[in-house]
Design a protein around this motif. Sequence first.
Motif, short mmCIF file in Angstrom:
data_model
loop_
_atom_site.label_atom_id
_atom_site.label_comp_id
_atom_site.label_asym_id
_atom_site.label_seq_id
_atom_site.Cartn_x
_atom_site.Cartn_y
_atom_site.Cartn_z
N GLN A 19 0.86 -1.19 0.00
CA GLN A 19 0.00 0.00 0.00
C GLN A 19 0.89 1.23 0.00
O GLN A 19 1.94 1.24 0.64
CB GLN A 19 -0.90 0.01 1.24
CG GLN A 19 -1.87 1.20 1.26
CD GLN A 19 -2.65 1.30 2.56
OE1 GLN A 19 -2.48 0.47 3.45
NE2 GLN A 19 -3.48 2.31 2.69
N ILE A 26 3.44 0.65 2.94
CA ILE A 26 3.45 -0.65 3.62
C ILE A 26 4.21 -1.61 2.71
O ILE A 26 3.85 -1.76 1.54
CB ILE A 26 2.03 -1.17 3.87
CG1 ILE A 26 1.24 -0.18 4.74
CG2 ILE A 26 2.07 -2.56 4.52
CD1 ILE A 26 1.81 0.03 6.14
N LYS A 141 6.89 -7.48 7.46
CA LYS A 141 6.06 -6.38 6.96
C LYS A 141 6.35 -5.11 7.78
O LYS A 141 6.44 -5.16 9.01
CB LYS A 141 4.58 -6.73 7.07
CG LYS A 141 3.66 -5.72 6.38
CD LYS A 141 2.20 -5.97 6.67
CE LYS A 141 1.63 -7.10 5.84
NZ LYS A 141 0.16 -7.20 6.01
N TYR A 142 6.51 -3.99 7.06
CA TYR A 142 6.85 -2.72 7.70
C TYR A 142 6.02 -1.57 7.15
O TYR A 142 5.66 -1.56 5.97
CB TYR A 142 8.32 -2.36 7.44
CG TYR A 142 9.31 -3.23 8.16
CD1 TYR A 142 9.81 -2.88 9.41
CD2 TYR A 142 9.78 -4.41 7.58
CE1 TYR A 142 10.72 -3.68 10.07
CE2 TYR A 142 10.68 -5.21 8.23
CZ TYR A 142 11.15 -4.84 9.48
OH TYR A 142 12.06 -5.64 10.12
N GLY A 143 5.80 -0.58 8.01
CA GLY A 143 5.42 0.75 7.56
C GLY A 143 6.70 1.54 7.39
O GLY A 143 7.55 1.53 8.29
N LEU A 167 0.31 5.11 11.29
CA LEU A 167 0.00 3.67 11.24
C LEU A 167 -1.12 3.32 12.21
O LEU A 167 -2.06 2.58 11.87
CB LEU A 167 1.26 2.85 11.57
CG LEU A 167 2.38 2.89 10.52
CD1 LEU A 167 3.64 2.21 11.07
CD2 LEU A 167 1.95 2.22 9.23
N GLU A 168 -1.06 3.87 13.42
CA GLU A 168 -2.10 3.59 14.42
C GLU A 168 -3.44 4.20 13.99
O GLU A 168 -4.49 3.59 14.16
CB GLU A 168 -1.66 4.11 15.79
CG GLU A 168 -0.53 3.27 16.39
CD GLU A 168 0.02 3.85 17.68
OE1 GLU A 168 -0.21 5.05 17.95
OE2 GLU A 168 0.70 3.11 18.41
N ASP A 170 -4.49 4.50 11.01
CA ASP A 170 -5.04 3.70 9.92
C ASP A 170 -5.27 2.24 10.29
O ASP A 170 -5.55 1.40 9.43
CB ASP A 170 -4.11 3.79 8.70
CG ASP A 170 -4.07 5.21 8.13
OD1 ASP A 170 -4.96 6.01 8.46
OD2 ASP A 170 -3.14 5.51 7.36
N TYR A 172 -3.20 -0.11 11.79
CA TYR A 172 -2.13 -1.12 11.77
C TYR A 172 -1.65 -1.40 13.19
O TYR A 172 -1.55 -0.48 14.01
CB TYR A 172 -0.96 -0.65 10.91
CG TYR A 172 -1.28 -0.67 9.44
CD1 TYR A 172 -1.28 -1.86 8.72
CD2 TYR A 172 -1.59 0.52 8.77
CE1 TYR A 172 -1.58 -1.87 7.37
CE2 TYR A 172 -1.88 0.51 7.41
CZ TYR A 172 -1.88 -0.69 6.72
OH TYR A 172 -2.18 -0.71 5.39
N LYS A 173 -1.35 -2.66 13.46
CA LYS A 173 -0.84 -3.05 14.78
C LYS A 173 0.69 -3.10 14.72
O LYS A 173 1.27 -3.87 13.96
CB LYS A 173 -1.38 -4.40 15.20
CG LYS A 173 -0.93 -4.80 16.61
CD LYS A 173 -1.53 -6.10 17.08
CE LYS A 173 -1.01 -6.41 18.49
NZ LYS A 173 -1.44 -7.75 18.94
N ILE A 201 5.05 -4.16 11.50
CA ILE A 201 3.62 -4.28 11.77
C ILE A 201 3.15 -5.70 11.52
O ILE A 201 3.84 -6.48 10.86
CB ILE A 201 2.80 -3.29 10.90
CG1 ILE A 201 3.09 -3.55 9.40
CG2 ILE A 201 3.09 -1.87 11.27
CD1 ILE A 201 2.23 -2.72 8.48
N GLU A 202 1.98 -6.01 12.05
CA GLU A 202 1.41 -7.36 11.84
C GLU A 202 0.96 -7.50 10.41
O GLU A 202 0.40 -6.55 9.84
CB GLU A 202 0.21 -7.56 12.78
CG GLU A 202 0.60 -8.30 14.02
CD GLU A 202 -0.63 -8.76 14.80
OE1 GLU A 202 -1.78 -8.54 14.36
OE2 GLU A 202 -0.44 -9.32 15.89
#
Length: 202
Positions: A19, A26, A141-143, A167-168, A170, A172-173, A201-202
């Motif tokens: 994304q 992402i 996986k990363y932001g 991230l939070e 939107d 994302y954990k 992130i998860e």
Amino acid sequence: MGMILGKISVETPKYEVIQSTPDYEIRMYSAAVIAQVTYDPNQFKGNKDAGFMILANYIGALGNPQNAKPEKIAMTAPVITKSTKQEKIAMTAPVVTKSTTAGDNRMMTMQFILPSKYRRGEEAPKPLDERVVIAEEGERKYGVVKFSGNASDEVVKEKVENLRKCLERDGYKIVGDFELARYNPPWTLPPFKTNEVMIPIE
């Protein structure tokens, strides 16, 4: 001249952009083999990047490779610096520096991601220096947010806080502490430097 102007001519980690937003990307990073070293910066006059020379000797960047074959291993980018508290966090990139806080002792772990021709840990040449450890990393996986200039502590802190909030916001954990990816050598002119802040992130 190209390195001074920020040209990146070495292998970089493979990833897929899942994304893209105005604030961040992402990314899913492919599995990789890493070489890492853990050390106390206080033993090196507070130099957080002291592990670089140990890993550079392992791959032969500065002369004869310090591995069992011996085999020269191509340098990759970026250099990644990571800060963490005691919990273990999955790593990415060619050179990674983690800081681990245990009481008052702040340990750093620096990592190089080895070239993609090494698909398993046992395929990489065995280090002669016992401080160098070879490991495998799975998909991650990363932001990620990209920026230029010098990656000072103040700038990085601001980028991390903004990325974390986005991230939070939107949904994302976040599953670990940030990593700082630096793609260029220190002598690259600041406007041409490529840096990234990465949050798992998860």
